[in-house]
Design an enzyme around this catalytic site. Structure first.
Site, PDB file in Angstrom:
ATOM      1  N   ASP A 146      29.637 -28.041  12.859  1.00  0.00           N
ATOM      2  CA  ASP A 146      28.433 -28.438  12.118  1.00  0.00           C
ATOM      3  C   ASP A 146      27.400 -29.060  13.066  1.00  0.00           C
ATOM      4  O   ASP A 146      27.666 -29.213  14.272  1.00  0.00           O
ATOM      5  CB  ASP A 146      28.875 -29.426  11.019  1.00  0.00           C
ATOM      6  CG  ASP A 146      28.012 -29.352   9.772  1.00  0.00           C
ATOM      7  OD1 ASP A 146      26.918 -28.780   9.826  1.00  0.00           O
ATOM      8  OD2 ASP A 146      28.453 -29.895   8.729  1.00  0.00           O
ATOM      9  N   ASP A 151      22.421 -25.469   3.172  1.00  0.00           N
ATOM     10  CA  ASP A 151      23.593 -25.300   2.293  1.00  0.00           C
ATOM     11  C   ASP A 151      23.251 -24.534   1.014  1.00  0.00           C
ATOM     12  O   ASP A 151      22.221 -24.781   0.371  1.00  0.00           O
ATOM     13  CB  ASP A 151      24.145 -26.675   1.900  1.00  0.00           C
ATOM     14  CG  ASP A 151      24.823 -27.356   3.082  1.00  0.00           C
ATOM     15  OD1 ASP A 151      24.652 -26.898   4.222  1.00  0.00           O
ATOM     16  OD2 ASP A 151      25.520 -28.364   2.849  1.00  0.00           O
TER      17      ASP A 151
HETATM   18  C1  GLA Z   1      26.898 -29.646   6.189  1.00  0.00           C
HETATM   19  C2  GLA Z   1      27.375 -28.200   6.182  1.00  0.00           C
HETATM   20  C3  GLA Z   1      28.278 -27.972   4.982  1.00  0.00           C
HETATM   21  C4  GLA Z   1      29.456 -28.933   5.023  1.00  0.00           C
HETATM   22  C5  GLA Z   1      28.984 -30.373   5.139  1.00  0.00           C
HETATM   23  C6  GLA Z   1      30.113 -31.331   5.450  1.00  0.00           C
HETATM   24  O1  GLA Z   1      26.070 -29.896   5.105  1.00  0.00           O
HETATM   25  O2  GLA Z   1      26.287 -27.315   6.157  1.00  0.00           O
HETATM   26  O3  GLA Z   1      28.726 -26.632   4.942  1.00  0.00           O
HETATM   27  O4  GLA Z   1      30.288 -28.585   6.105  1.00  0.00           O
HETATM   28  O5  GLA Z   1      28.010 -30.531   6.172  1.00  0.00           O
HETATM   29  O6  GLA Z   1      29.692 -32.649   5.575  1.00  0.00           O
END
Ligand code: GLA
Length: 400
Positions: free
Chosen positions: A157, A212
């Site tokens: 990430d 996301d």
């Molecule tokens: C980010 C990523 C997600 C998830 C969260 C975890 O938002 O894009 O897919 O992994 O972090 O904290």
């Protein structure tokens, strides 16, 4: 096939991509061979956030097998954020002992004993997005540790990374994986910030293209998250970068989650299959409805996603009130066509064979949700499509 259509699906192989890894490896080396088709699995984040533990992961492993997910191709069981404890005096990471009292190696053994593969999450910054230990300064050490636990897939990430260059940073994880001696899929999760489609091939096997995906139709957040159709249209123009060995990742599935209706979930899943997206389920398998299960396990939709040709589909045309036609060329000359109605009212949507660069002659059409042959059609095919729904068909080519 018309020339314009051929151009639209130029294989990624022909594109002048840049990257720190040698050309051969990007397409046919060990890195590329880890994902000849888009990876499939399950990830803990969408259903559980950081509240994961040994019990829930082991129950999910059991259900992936007993509910037919493993047989359908969902092989990776991926832990997302929230598993991390601290580091020891040598800097080695370990799991949170309250959530994972048996440790990660034992969990990996359990997952492998079910015939599944073990995925894990870290973050390139000082901390993960959920505030746990990040991998900054420990990149290669962490890859070595994961390899010793039997990890098969690593998602990295991008929180708390001020000043870091995405391409250089992810290349470090790639190198760490190579040096560990264990083949591990690298999932690049910089939310598309550093245009990873331009350099991700050969460094990792999939790269997030946007923020996301949220479990809603068209909601947005201030931090870049978006619902199904917001995320879908963020994929436009990236088609040519996807192909065997490296995939655009529009984010994990939200089928069965949040405010999405079963019809919207069917549209979401169909469109992700047309996009040749990694199919990483994100629902709580312990509470799955029969409809959610039927959507995620539809073998004919999955076959579109996993087609060996490895082309990402795209929107071919759009008409008033949100009538879209999305299409993906398949091996053997078949086409997957998704008649998609994002508008407020049920509406007829038509695909002409000419839209696909095909002659007008009769072609067999199969409905991939009804799971039945519809017959032979000349010139094109029209269906009444419900609002927020799809009619998803396979059009047979001359060679199939
Ligand atoms: C980010 C990523 C997600 C998830 C969260 C975890 O938002 O894009 O897919 O992994 O972090 O904290």
């Amino acid at each position: 096939m018309r020339f314009s259509k051929i151009l639209a699906f130029i294989p990624a192989l022909l594109l002048p991509l840049t990257g720190s890894v040698s050309g051969d490896d990007r397409f046919d080396g060990p890195t590329a061979r880890l994902a000849p088709t888009p990876p499939m699995g399950w990830n803990s984040w969408n259903a559980f956030g950081t509240t994961i533990n040994e019990k829930v992961i082991e129950e999910t492993a059991d259900l992936l097998v007993s509910s037919g997910f493993k047989d359908a191709g969902y092989l990776y069981l991926n832990l997302d954020d929230g598993w991390q404890g601290g580091r020891d005096a040598q800097g080695a990471i370990h799991a949170d002992p309250t959530q994972f009292p048996s440790g990660m190696e034992a969990l990996g053994d359990y997952i492998h004993s079910k015939g599944l593969k073990f995925g894990i999450y870290t973050c390139a910054g000082t901390k993960t997005c959920g505030g746990r230990q990040g991998s900054l300064g420990h990149e290669k050490q962490d890859m070595k540790t994961y390899a010793s636990w039997g990890v098969d897939y690593v998602k990295v990430d991008w929180c708390y990374t001020t000043g870091l260059d995405p391409q250089k940073t992810y290349a470090l994880y790639h190198d760490g994986i190579q040096e560990s001696g264990r083949p591990m899929v690298l999932s690049i999760c910089d939310w598309g910030v550093g245009k990873p489609w331009e350099w991700g091939r050969g460094i990792g096997q999939l790269w997030r293209t946007a923020g996301d995906l949220l479990p809603c139709w068209d909601c947005t957040t201030s931090w870049g998250g978006g619902g199904v159709i917001i995320d879908l249209y963020r994929q436009t123009g990236l088609e040519a970068y996807a192909g065997p060995g490296g995939w655009n990742d529009p984010d994990m599935l939200q089928v069965g989650n949040g405010r999405l209706t079963p019809r919207e979930c069917r549209a979401h899943f169909s469109l992700w299959c047309v996009l040749a997206a990694p199919l990483i389920a994100g629902n709580d398998l312990r509470k799955m409805t029969p409809e959610t299960k039927e959507i995620l396990l539809n073998p004919e939709a999955i076959a579109v996603d996993q087609d060996a040709l490895g082309r990402q589909g795209k929107r071919l045309k759009s008409a008033w009130e949100g009538r879209d036609v999305w299409a993906k060329p398949l091996s053997g000359g078949d086409w997957a066509v998704c008649l998609f109605n994002r508008g407020p009212k049920d509406a007829p949507i038509e695909v002409d064979w000419a839209d696909l660069g095909l002659e007008a002659g009769p072609r067999e059409v199969r409905d991939l949700w009804a799971r039945r042959d519809l017959g032979s059609f000349t010139g094109g095919y029209t269906a009444e499509v419900p609002s927020h729904g799809v009619v998803f068909v396979r059009i047979k080519g001359q060679n199939s």
